[in-house]
Design a protein around this motif. Structure first.
Motif, PDB file in Angstrom:
ATOM      1  N   LEU A  33      -5.305  -4.250  15.444  1.00  0.00           N
ATOM      2  CA  LEU A  33      -4.644  -4.496  14.161  1.00  0.00           C
ATOM      3  C   LEU A  33      -3.659  -3.392  13.812  1.00  0.00           C
ATOM      4  O   LEU A  33      -2.608  -3.649  13.231  1.00  0.00           O
ATOM      5  CB  LEU A  33      -5.683  -4.650  13.047  1.00  0.00           C
ATOM      6  CG  LEU A  33      -6.584  -5.870  13.144  1.00  0.00           C
ATOM      7  CD1 LEU A  33      -7.641  -5.836  12.046  1.00  0.00           C
ATOM      8  CD2 LEU A  33      -5.784  -7.164  13.103  1.00  0.00           C
ATOM      9  N   ASP A  34      -3.996  -2.161  14.178  1.00  0.00           N
ATOM     10  CA  ASP A  34      -3.118  -1.031  13.868  1.00  0.00           C
ATOM     11  C   ASP A  34      -1.847  -1.039  14.706  1.00  0.00           C
ATOM     12  O   ASP A  34      -0.904  -0.312  14.404  1.00  0.00           O
ATOM     13  CB  ASP A  34      -3.870   0.287  14.075  1.00  0.00           C
ATOM     14  CG  ASP A  34      -3.328   1.408  13.215  1.00  0.00           C
ATOM     15  OD1 ASP A  34      -2.984   1.148  12.039  1.00  0.00           O
ATOM     16  OD2 ASP A  34      -3.254   2.557  13.702  1.00  0.00           O
ATOM     17  N   ALA A  38       3.560  -6.682  12.674  1.00  0.00           N
ATOM     18  CA  ALA A  38       3.560  -7.365  11.370  1.00  0.00           C
ATOM     19  C   ALA A  38       2.657  -6.662  10.366  1.00  0.00           C
ATOM     20  O   ALA A  38       2.901  -6.705   9.160  1.00  0.00           O
ATOM     21  CB  ALA A  38       3.120  -8.818  11.540  1.00  0.00           C
ATOM     22  N   TYR A  39       1.614  -6.002  10.849  1.00  0.00           N
ATOM     23  CA  TYR A  39       0.686  -5.294   9.977  1.00  0.00           C
ATOM     24  C   TYR A  39       0.929  -3.796   9.974  1.00  0.00           C
ATOM     25  O   TYR A  39       0.913  -3.162   8.931  1.00  0.00           O
ATOM     26  CB  TYR A  39      -0.765  -5.567  10.398  1.00  0.00           C
ATOM     27  CG  TYR A  39      -1.133  -7.025  10.310  1.00  0.00           C
ATOM     28  CD1 TYR A  39      -1.348  -7.623   9.086  1.00  0.00           C
ATOM     29  CD2 TYR A  39      -1.224  -7.798  11.452  1.00  0.00           C
ATOM     30  CE1 TYR A  39      -1.661  -8.972   8.990  1.00  0.00           C
ATOM     31  CE2 TYR A  39      -1.542  -9.152  11.374  1.00  0.00           C
ATOM     32  CZ  TYR A  39      -1.762  -9.726  10.144  1.00  0.00           C
ATOM     33  OH  TYR A  39      -2.053 -11.055  10.063  1.00  0.00           O
ATOM     34  N   SER A  40       1.133  -3.225  11.150  1.00  0.00           N
ATOM     35  CA  SER A  40       1.219  -1.768  11.250  1.00  0.00           C
ATOM     36  C   SER A  40       2.469  -1.200  10.579  1.00  0.00           C
ATOM     37  O   SER A  40       2.488  -0.027  10.234  1.00  0.00           O
ATOM     38  CB  SER A  40       1.145  -1.321  12.712  1.00  0.00           C
ATOM     39  OG  SER A  40       2.239  -1.834  13.444  1.00  0.00           O
ATOM     40  N   THR A  42       3.415  -2.094   7.668  1.00  0.00           N
ATOM     41  CA  THR A  42       3.063  -2.030   6.250  1.00  0.00           C
ATOM     42  C   THR A  42       1.798  -1.238   6.010  1.00  0.00           C
ATOM     43  O   THR A  42       1.722  -0.434   5.094  1.00  0.00           O
ATOM     44  CB  THR A  42       2.863  -3.457   5.695  1.00  0.00           C
ATOM     45  OG1 THR A  42       4.039  -4.223   5.976  1.00  0.00           O
ATOM     46  CG2 THR A  42       2.629  -3.425   4.201  1.00  0.00           C
ATOM     47  N   TYR A  43       0.776  -1.492   6.832  1.00  0.00           N
ATOM     48  CA  TYR A  43      -0.528  -0.867   6.667  1.00  0.00           C
ATOM     49  C   TYR A  43      -0.847  -0.006   7.883  1.00  0.00           C
ATOM     50  O   TYR A  43      -0.706  -0.444   9.003  1.00  0.00           O
ATOM     51  CB  TYR A  43      -1.627  -1.932   6.524  1.00  0.00           C
ATOM     52  CG  TYR A  43      -1.362  -2.903   5.422  1.00  0.00           C
ATOM     53  CD1 TYR A  43      -1.578  -2.553   4.089  1.00  0.00           C
ATOM     54  CD2 TYR A  43      -0.890  -4.174   5.700  1.00  0.00           C
ATOM     55  CE1 TYR A  43      -1.326  -3.448   3.072  1.00  0.00           C
ATOM     56  CE2 TYR A  43      -0.634  -5.079   4.683  1.00  0.00           C
ATOM     57  CZ  TYR A  43      -0.858  -4.713   3.370  1.00  0.00           C
ATOM     58  OH  TYR A  43      -0.608  -5.593   2.369  1.00  0.00           O
TER      59      TYR A  43
END
Length: 101
Positions: A33-34, A38-40, A42-43
């Motif tokens: 996930l990291d 698309a996620y990393s 932002t988060y």
């Protein structure tokens, strides 16, 4: 689905991707996930500092060990299960503390 069929360790967490790929174990899922753009973008799940990152690894290992012990406790009955949940929440609060994710 039966966990034993999708995770040879027979426990959660398990992440099943859209293409059917199965990823299990907390650190493997978090690393994946990291590193998904698309996620990393932002988060950020892991800090850049190597010592802080190592602390996150230790925290995840501690929570994993606790949830592994919690499973049999819950199966032993409601009262024992609630004691285990109380312990898990206490450890989770201690690990997460005032950290921002």
């Amino acid at each position: 689905q039966n966990l034993n069929k999708i995770n040879p360790l027979g426990k959660a967490p398990v992440l099943i991707l859209q293409d059917g790929t199965i990823i299990y174990e907390s650190m493997a899922i978090l690393e994946l996930l990291d590193n998904i753009p698309a996620y990393s973008d932002t988060y950020k799940l892991f800090p850049d500092d190597p010592v802080d990152k190592a602390r996150v690894y230790m925290d995840v290992a501690r929570l994993d060990a606790l949830t592994t012990r919690l499973g049999p406790t819950v199966r032993d009955g409601v009262q024992e299960g609630l004691k285990g949940v109380d312990e898990a929440v206490g450890v989770f609060e201690e690990v997460i503390g005032g950290k921002r994710f």
